[in-house]
Design a protein around this motif. Structure first.
Motif, PDB file in Angstrom:
ATOM      1  N   TRP A 174       0.856  -1.198  -0.076  1.00 49.54           N
ATOM      2  CA  TRP A 174       0.088   0.038   0.052  1.00 49.54           C
ATOM      3  C   TRP A 174       0.816   1.208  -0.036  1.00 49.54           C
ATOM      4  O   TRP A 174       1.866   1.309   0.873  1.00 49.54           O
ATOM      5  CB  TRP A 174      -0.797   0.102   1.089  1.00 49.54           C
ATOM      6  CG  TRP A 174      -1.972   1.087   1.209  1.00 49.54           C
ATOM      7  CD1 TRP A 174      -2.072   1.999   2.031  1.00 49.54           C
ATOM      8  CD2 TRP A 174      -3.071   1.318   0.399  1.00 49.54           C
ATOM      9  NE1 TRP A 174      -3.158   2.845   1.983  1.00 49.54           N
ATOM     10  CE2 TRP A 174      -3.837   2.152   0.564  1.00 49.54           C
ATOM     11  CE3 TRP A 174      -3.608   0.437  -0.962  1.00 49.54           C
ATOM     12  CZ2 TRP A 174      -4.984   2.482  -0.072  1.00 49.54           C
ATOM     13  CZ3 TRP A 174      -4.665   0.745  -1.451  1.00 49.54           C
ATOM     14  CH2 TRP A 174      -5.504   1.938  -0.949  1.00 49.54           C
ATOM     15  N   SER A 187       2.661   4.422   0.756  1.00 48.26           N
ATOM     16  CA  SER A 187       2.542   5.433   2.016  1.00 48.26           C
ATOM     17  C   SER A 187       3.552   6.609   1.608  1.00 48.26           C
ATOM     18  O   SER A 187       4.287   6.847   0.543  1.00 48.26           O
ATOM     19  CB  SER A 187       3.383   4.733   3.141  1.00 48.26           C
ATOM     20  OG  SER A 187       4.599   4.118   2.552  1.00 48.26           O
ATOM     21  N   LEU A 240      -0.398  11.235  -3.083  1.00 45.79           N
ATOM     22  CA  LEU A 240      -0.742   9.899  -2.560  1.00 45.79           C
ATOM     23  C   LEU A 240      -2.002   9.422  -2.420  1.00 45.79           C
ATOM     24  O   LEU A 240      -2.233   8.185  -2.545  1.00 45.79           O
ATOM     25  CB  LEU A 240      -0.209  10.130  -0.802  1.00 45.79           C
ATOM     26  CG  LEU A 240      -0.286   9.080   0.200  1.00 45.79           C
ATOM     27  CD1 LEU A 240       0.418   7.876  -0.162  1.00 45.79           C
ATOM     28  CD2 LEU A 240       0.046   9.312   1.760  1.00 45.79           C
ATOM     29  N   ARG A 258      -3.203   6.027  -3.779  1.00 47.36           N
ATOM     30  CA  ARG A 258      -3.888   4.944  -3.310  1.00 47.36           C
ATOM     31  C   ARG A 258      -5.199   4.691  -4.015  1.00 47.36           C
ATOM     32  O   ARG A 258      -5.550   3.486  -3.830  1.00 47.36           O
ATOM     33  CB  ARG A 258      -4.380   5.585  -1.949  1.00 47.36           C
ATOM     34  CG  ARG A 258      -3.039   5.523  -0.748  1.00 47.36           C
ATOM     35  CD  ARG A 258      -3.106   6.209   0.273  1.00 47.36           C
ATOM     36  NE  ARG A 258      -2.182   5.761   1.532  1.00 47.36           N
ATOM     37  CZ  ARG A 258      -2.037   6.226   2.634  1.00 47.36           C
ATOM     38  NH1 ARG A 258      -2.841   7.022   3.084  1.00 47.36           N
ATOM     39  NH2 ARG A 258      -0.984   5.954   3.283  1.00 47.36           N
ATOM     40  N   VAL A 316       0.739  -3.159   4.540  1.00 47.48           N
ATOM     41  CA  VAL A 316       0.606  -1.797   4.573  1.00 47.48           C
ATOM     42  C   VAL A 316       1.399  -1.228   5.766  1.00 47.48           C
ATOM     43  O   VAL A 316       1.923  -2.237   6.710  1.00 47.48           O
ATOM     44  CB  VAL A 316      -0.731  -1.333   5.070  1.00 47.48           C
ATOM     45  CG1 VAL A 316      -1.890  -1.939   3.961  1.00 47.48           C
ATOM     46  CG2 VAL A 316      -1.219  -2.175   6.518  1.00 47.48           C
ATOM     47  N   ALA A 317       2.049  -0.082   5.765  1.00 45.12           N
ATOM     48  CA  ALA A 317       2.839   0.487   6.572  1.00 45.12           C
ATOM     49  C   ALA A 317       1.989   0.833   8.075  1.00 45.12           C
ATOM     50  O   ALA A 317       0.906   0.904   8.080  1.00 45.12           O
ATOM     51  CB  ALA A 317       3.443   1.973   6.341  1.00 45.12           C
ATOM     52  N   ASP A 340      -1.248   2.633   8.488  1.00 43.17           N
ATOM     53  CA  ASP A 340      -2.122   2.897   7.261  1.00 43.17           C
ATOM     54  C   ASP A 340      -3.324   1.828   7.034  1.00 43.17           C
ATOM     55  O   ASP A 340      -3.883   1.905   5.720  1.00 43.17           O
ATOM     56  CB  ASP A 340      -1.046   2.734   6.081  1.00 43.17           C
ATOM     57  CG  ASP A 340      -0.292   3.935   6.034  1.00 43.17           C
ATOM     58  OD1 ASP A 340      -0.595   5.172   6.701  1.00 43.17           O
ATOM     59  OD2 ASP A 340       0.677   4.038   5.336  1.00 43.17           O
ATOM     60  N   GLU A 346       0.694  -5.649   8.474  1.00 45.60           N
ATOM     61  CA  GLU A 346       1.430  -4.464   8.929  1.00 45.60           C
ATOM     62  C   GLU A 346       3.035  -4.891   8.946  1.00 45.60           C
ATOM     63  O   GLU A 346       3.535  -5.609   9.598  1.00 45.60           O
ATOM     64  CB  GLU A 346       0.989  -3.807  10.118  1.00 45.60           C
ATOM     65  CG  GLU A 346      -0.337  -3.091   9.936  1.00 45.60           C
ATOM     66  CD  GLU A 346      -0.689  -2.004  11.348  1.00 45.60           C
ATOM     67  OE1 GLU A 346       0.227  -2.220  12.240  1.00 45.60           O
ATOM     68  OE2 GLU A 346      -1.419  -1.396  11.274  1.00 45.60           O
TER      69      GLU A 346
END
Length: 334
Positions: A15, A17, A28, A32, A52-53, A56, A72
């Protein structure tokens, strides 16, 4: 390495970031939106796991819905084809992962890779597979295999000074073959012209050529002589037409014409339908709001008659430096 058209267990993606590629809130948000559209398109055909970070997950869930698994991990960028592992199998049901050395596409001055260099191992661990690491600097978008021993490479990537200075062609081939189980490398001299810009990969093969099946290779064609890729593509096609694969077959070359748009804001574009993604029973194909979109879709339906072709607008992804193939990574079913 199984070919991309072999059955998949799932697709891995990452995703977007905040980073130098998506440097403003607007960029951004646009990224996304584009990534989310690809996630949903692929999820129609097979499971998707989205990395995902930390922090997020809410934005990702809002975009992709409840049917996609989120995990994550720290991220720098979102190009899973390049930062993720290359999955391989021994043919008897055992899956493993290749962890190439990743250095920001040749240690480019804008790139960050502290976290992305670890994503391949994270993904392999999540998939429950052993990992084989190599000091060879390489990315998933820089290789393409036919599943029968042949791999496509480009001189300006694997032999580039930013990646593997001092390595000979023979040394690179030996390392590639050892990790992919391939036997024959077909070297292309370069990639598309715009891929050598600020956010380019310096010649990834997945913009210019891809096997459709053993013995048949698709190649990007630029019909307009005003674009620098016109001559480049002729040279690449000629190399492929004179090449043989690991089984000794002369390759059949199918040209896929580029979109009609040549430049944006006075800069050449590298829009390419070759940067597609094969998933179970489907083809997720780059679209550019271009008259040739449907022509490309028709060609892919001929090449993959048992798959559903889905066109997804990829202009935002290309503006950031890649395409649909660049943001996806298949895990083969074993």
């Amino acid at each position: 390495m199984p070919p991309e058209w072999a059955p998949h267990e799932r697709t891995w993606m990452a995703w977007p970031s905040p980073n130098p590629t998506f440097s403003t809130p607007h960029e951004l948000a646009e990224a996304r939106r584009a990534w989310g559209t690809v996630v949903r398109a692929v999820a129609r055909f097979e499971p998707v796991t989205l990395v995902v970070a930390p922090g997020d997950a809410d934005s990702a869930r809002e975009s992709v819905g409840d049917g996609v698994e989120l995990v994550e991990r720290e991220l720098d960028d979102a190009w899973m084809r390049d930062i993720g592992p290359t999955f391989v199998t021994d043919g008897t049901g055992a899956l493993a992962a290749v962890d190439w050395t990743f250095n920001g596409w040749g240690a480019q001055d804008w790139a960050r890779w502290e976290h992305d260099a670890k994503i391949a191992r994270h993904v392999a661990d999540l998939a429950g597979t052993p990992v084989y690491s190599t000091s060879l600097v390489n990315e998933g978008g820089a290789i393409h295999v036919d599943g029968e021993g042949t791999v496509l490479l480009t001189d300006t990537v694997q032999l580039g000074q930013g990646r593997n200075p001092g390595r000979t062609r023979a040394e690179v081939e030996a390392e590639i073959h050892a990790h992919l189980g391939t036997e024959k490398a077909v070297w292309l001299p370069y990639g598309l012209a715009a891929d050598y810009g600020r956010y380019g990969t310096q010649g990834h093969v997945d913009l210019v050529a891809a096997f459709a099946r053993p013995g048949v290779v698709m190649v990007h064609a630029q019909p307009d002589p005003a674009h620098p890729d016109h001559e480049r593509c002729k040279t690449i096609a000629a190399v492929l037409r004179t090449a043989t694969d690991a089984r000794g077959r002369r390759l059949e070359v199918v040209e896929i014409p580029a979109p009609t748009v040549l430049s944006i804001d006075d800069e050449w574009v590298d829009y390419s339908y070759l940067n597609h993604y094969l998933c179970n029973d489907g083809v997720v194909l780059c679209a550019f709001d271009d008259p040739r979109d449907e022509e490309a879709a028709a060609l892919f339906r001929e090449l993959f008659p048992e798959r559903t072709v889905t066109l997804v607008d990829a202009r935002t992804i290309f503006a950031a430096g890649g395409g649909i193939h660049c943001i996806t990574q298949q895990q083969p079913k074993v």
